[in-house]
Each structure stands twice: as C-alpha cells, then as structure tokens.
Design a protein around this motif. Structure first.
Motif, PDB file in Angstrom:
ATOM      1  N   ASN A 126      52.144  30.345  41.486  1.00  0.00           N
ATOM      2  CA  ASN A 126      51.637  30.566  40.139  1.00  0.00           C
ATOM      3  C   ASN A 126      50.517  31.600  40.083  1.00  0.00           C
ATOM      4  N   ILE A 127      50.068  32.058  41.238  1.00  0.00           N
ATOM      5  CA  ILE A 127      48.924  32.970  41.290  1.00  0.00           C
ATOM      6  C   ILE A 127      49.388  34.421  41.356  1.00  0.00           C
ATOM      7  N   VAL A 128      48.707  35.289  40.589  1.00  0.00           N
ATOM      8  CA  VAL A 128      48.875  36.738  40.690  1.00  0.00           C
ATOM      9  C   VAL A 128      47.484  37.346  40.807  1.00  0.00           C
ATOM     10  N   TYR A 129      47.324  38.287  41.730  1.00  0.00           N
ATOM     11  CA  TYR A 129      46.071  39.000  41.909  1.00  0.00           C
ATOM     12  C   TYR A 129      46.230  40.428  41.389  1.00  0.00           C
ATOM     13  N   GLU A 130      45.134  40.990  40.853  1.00  0.00           N
ATOM     14  CA  GLU A 130      45.135  42.376  40.371  1.00  0.00           C
ATOM     15  C   GLU A 130      43.966  43.135  40.962  1.00  0.00           C
ATOM     16  N   ALA A 131      44.245  44.292  41.570  1.00  0.00           N
ATOM     17  CA  ALA A 131      43.232  45.261  41.965  1.00  0.00           C
ATOM     18  C   ALA A 131      43.281  46.400  40.952  1.00  0.00           C
ATOM     19  N   ALA A 132      42.119  46.784  40.423  1.00  0.00           N
ATOM     20  CA  ALA A 132      42.132  47.721  39.299  1.00  0.00           C
ATOM     21  C   ALA A 132      40.884  48.590  39.302  1.00  0.00           C
ATOM     22  N   GLY A 133      40.978  49.680  38.568  1.00  0.00           N
ATOM     23  CA  GLY A 133      39.796  50.470  38.284  1.00  0.00           C
ATOM     24  C   GLY A 133      38.920  49.675  37.334  1.00  0.00           C
ATOM     25  N   GLY A 134      37.851  49.113  37.840  1.00  0.00           N
ATOM     26  CA  GLY A 134      37.008  48.216  37.062  1.00  0.00           C
ATOM     27  C   GLY A 134      36.704  46.934  37.795  1.00  0.00           C
ATOM     28  N   GLY A 135      37.598  46.543  38.738  1.00  0.00           N
ATOM     29  CA  GLY A 135      37.317  45.351  39.507  1.00  0.00           C
ATOM     30  C   GLY A 135      38.566  44.610  39.942  1.00  0.00           C
ATOM     31  N   PHE A 136      38.395  43.326  40.187  1.00  0.00           N
ATOM     32  CA  PHE A 136      39.459  42.447  40.671  1.00  0.00           C
ATOM     33  C   PHE A 136      39.611  41.290  39.696  1.00  0.00           C
ATOM     34  N   ALA A 137      40.858  40.920  39.408  1.00  0.00           N
ATOM     35  CA  ALA A 137      41.122  39.795  38.524  1.00  0.00           C
ATOM     36  C   ALA A 137      42.220  38.932  39.120  1.00  0.00           C
ATOM     37  N   GLU A 138      42.292  37.676  38.675  1.00  0.00           N
ATOM     38  CA  GLU A 138      43.323  36.777  39.162  1.00  0.00           C
ATOM     39  C   GLU A 138      43.839  35.906  38.025  1.00  0.00           C
ATOM     40  N   SER A 139      45.093  35.513  38.160  1.00  0.00           N
ATOM     41  CA  SER A 139      45.743  34.646  37.186  1.00  0.00           C
ATOM     42  C   SER A 139      46.288  33.426  37.906  1.00  0.00           C
ATOM     43  N   GLU A 140      46.113  32.259  37.306  1.00  0.00           N
ATOM     44  CA  GLU A 140      46.632  31.026  37.883  1.00  0.00           C
ATOM     45  C   GLU A 140      47.873  30.527  37.153  1.00  0.00           C
ATOM     46  N   ASP A 141      48.352  31.287  36.160  1.00  0.00           N
ATOM     47  CA  ASP A 141      49.548  30.901  35.411  1.00  0.00           C
ATOM     48  C   ASP A 141      50.555  32.058  35.369  1.00  0.00           C
ATOM     49  N   PHE A 142      50.684  32.725  36.475  1.00  0.00           N
ATOM     50  CA  PHE A 142      51.565  33.873  36.679  1.00  0.00           C
ATOM     51  C   PHE A 142      51.477  34.901  35.544  1.00  0.00           C
ATOM     52  N   GLY A 143      50.256  35.338  35.316  1.00  0.00           N
ATOM     53  CA  GLY A 143      50.039  36.475  34.443  1.00  0.00           C
ATOM     54  C   GLY A 143      49.840  36.172  32.982  1.00  0.00           C
ATOM     55  N   GLU A 144      49.871  34.914  32.598  1.00  0.00           N
ATOM     56  CA  GLU A 144      49.658  34.580  31.188  1.00  0.00           C
ATOM     57  C   GLU A 144      48.210  34.844  30.791  1.00  0.00           C
ATOM     58  N   SER A 145      47.261  34.417  31.610  1.00  0.00           N
ATOM     59  CA  SER A 145      45.847  34.654  31.358  1.00  0.00           C
ATOM     60  C   SER A 145      45.179  35.039  32.670  1.00  0.00           C
ATOM     61  N   TRP A 146      44.046  35.737  32.541  1.00  0.00           N
ATOM     62  CA  TRP A 146      43.384  36.286  33.723  1.00  0.00           C
ATOM     63  C   TRP A 146      41.885  36.052  33.642  1.00  0.00           C
ATOM     64  N   ALA A 147      41.243  36.115  34.815  1.00  0.00           N
ATOM     65  CA  ALA A 147      39.788  36.039  34.882  1.00  0.00           C
ATOM     66  C   ALA A 147      39.301  37.006  35.946  1.00  0.00           C
ATOM     67  N   ALA A 148      38.246  37.729  35.638  1.00  0.00           N
ATOM     68  CA  ALA A 148      37.639  38.618  36.628  1.00  0.00           C
ATOM     69  C   ALA A 148      37.019  37.799  37.748  1.00  0.00           C
TER      70      ALA A 148
END
Length: 259
Positions: A126-148
């Motif tokens: 259920n987890i998705v991680y994001e590396a981005a220009g601006g920082g790192f974020a993660e989702s615990e509901d496969f991309g429905e919502s995210w938190a830095a």
C-alpha cells in the motif's frame, strides 16, 4: 540485453518511463509530451490511455528546460490490483487511476508537483514513495493521499530513490541543493541520504562532486546498495551506505547531460 527488438505502437518518439505490472504483466510506457501507453498482449499492440491528457491540470504541466512540454517521469504499479496506477508528471504532479488508466484522479493532495521518481515494495503493497524537486513524500494508501517526510534532508532537490530488498522502511535518496547543482557542470555538493523505520534522514555520503543519478538496492543482499554517478562511476555499499567501494566505471562516460 545482448540483443534487442524494436517495438512499434508508441507514437511519441521520447519515452521517459517504463513499468511492468507484477500482477498481469501489462507493459506501460510514459512519454514526452505527457502520455501513457499500455500493451496488454505481450507487446504486440499498444493503446494510449487518453484520459491522462483530459485532467483539468494538464494544460498547466510544464518542464522548465523545455517549458512547452512535460513528461511522465515515473510509473508505479500495484502488487495487488492490476488496475491501480500512479504516475508522476515532471512537472505537473502525481496522478492516480483505479481503472487501468481509463479515468484519472488529478494531482494528489500532499504529493510534490515536480516528481522525479516513484517507488513501491512488494512487502508493503500500500506504500508509494516519491522523490521530487522540493523534497520527499510518501503515501500509505497507494497514492490516494500523501505526506511530506523531509526531516533531516539538508538538500531538497531529490532525484533517485531506492528501497532495501527486504525492508521497505529502509530507503535511500540522492539530493542536491537545486537543479543547477545537480545537473550543471560544476561541483554538485550532492548527498545520498538514508532513512530507517520512518525516522530522520541521515547523510551516508555527502559533499559529492558528481551527482548520484541512480540508486538500486542489491536484489540479492539485504542492506546493500548501488549508486550510479554522472561521471560513469558505480559505487557499492554492503552496509546500508556506511562505507562505499567503486564497483565499476562505464567506459568512455566522463559526464552525463540530463535531457
């Protein structure tokens, strides 16, 4: 990789991301300009998922070096549901489909807009991680919502991303102070960071002259990691980034230009 076959059907010449579903084997290709294609029949034919381009935010997507366009930089596919897709647009955000790409949810709340890399792990489906220009974020509901989740990151222009072979909570990113430092010809002052069990990020390699464009967890050894640099060097750590050795150097590659 000793021999190759050219596949036809993707109508845009610049392919910027590729992913294969671990559930049904469907092959996805993201392109510039931002489109997503899928082959469900063993690569023989391709279908463009037109719904992606119909999102309300699509007219605002823009890639700064080529501001007239954007591209699908990364694709994340579910280990459980073959119809669940998360795509990162550079620069436009993180979007999501629950029906195999027929329809899409626009930029997800909490995700960064300048997506560089998405990562998933079979042990935490259920987890998705994001590396981005601006920082790192993660989702615990496969991309429905995210938190830095940036605590400890000195640099916030985050590029490469990898999760440990066995432990989805042991993750690594590469980062620089900004795109000029990462992709320019001078000293990058970049770093590789490590985070374990949702704790603080800590630098395991810093003050790097060349930017680490690629991070890959060793598929055979837990706690081991490869890092690929713009000058062709590949470094290897057998102890979760505590120490590094040069594993290889790509012949004839002195500097990498990102396009």
């Amino acid at each position: 990789g000793r021999s190759w076959e050219r596949l036809s059907g993707v109508t845009h010449p610049r392919v910027t991301s590729v992913a294969v579903s671990p559930v049904d084997g469907a092959l996805y290709a993201g392109t510039e300009p931002s489109s997503l294609f899928v082959s469900r029949d063993g690569r023989a034919s391709w279908q463009e998922l037109e719904g992606l381009k119909n999102l309300p935010s699509a007219p605002t997507w823009s890639f700064p070096p080529r501001p007239w366009t954007s591209h699908v930089r990364s694709i994340a596919l579910s280990f459980e549901d073959p119809d669940l897709i998360v795509a990162g647009i550079e620069l436009g955000g993180v979007v999501r489909s629950e029906d195999g790409g027929e329809s899409w949810q626009d930029q997800r709340p909490g995700a960064y807009a300048d997506c560089h890399t998405l990562a998933t792990h079979a042990a935490a489906p259920n987890i998705v991680y994001e590396a981005a220009g601006g920082g790192f974020a993660e989702s615990e509901d496969f991309g429905e919502s995210w938190a830095a989740a940036d605590t400890g990151l000195e640099h916030r222009y985050v590029w490469a991303l990898a999760a440990d072979r066995d432990d989805p909570a042991l993750i690594y990113v590469s980062a620089a102070a900004g795109p000029g430092q990462a992709h320019g010809s001078g000293f990058s002052d970049a770093a590789i960071y490590r985070r374990s069990s949702a704790g603080r990020w800590e630098a395991v390699a810093d003050r790097l002259a060349e930017f680490p464009y690629a991070l890959v967890a060793d598929p055979e050894t837990p706690g081991a990691l490869y890092a690929g640099f713009g000058d062709g060097r590949i470094l290897y750590s057998a102890n979760a980034g505590t120490s590094w050795d040069e594993a290889a150097r790509v012949p004839g590659l002195d500097a990498l230009t990102v396009v």
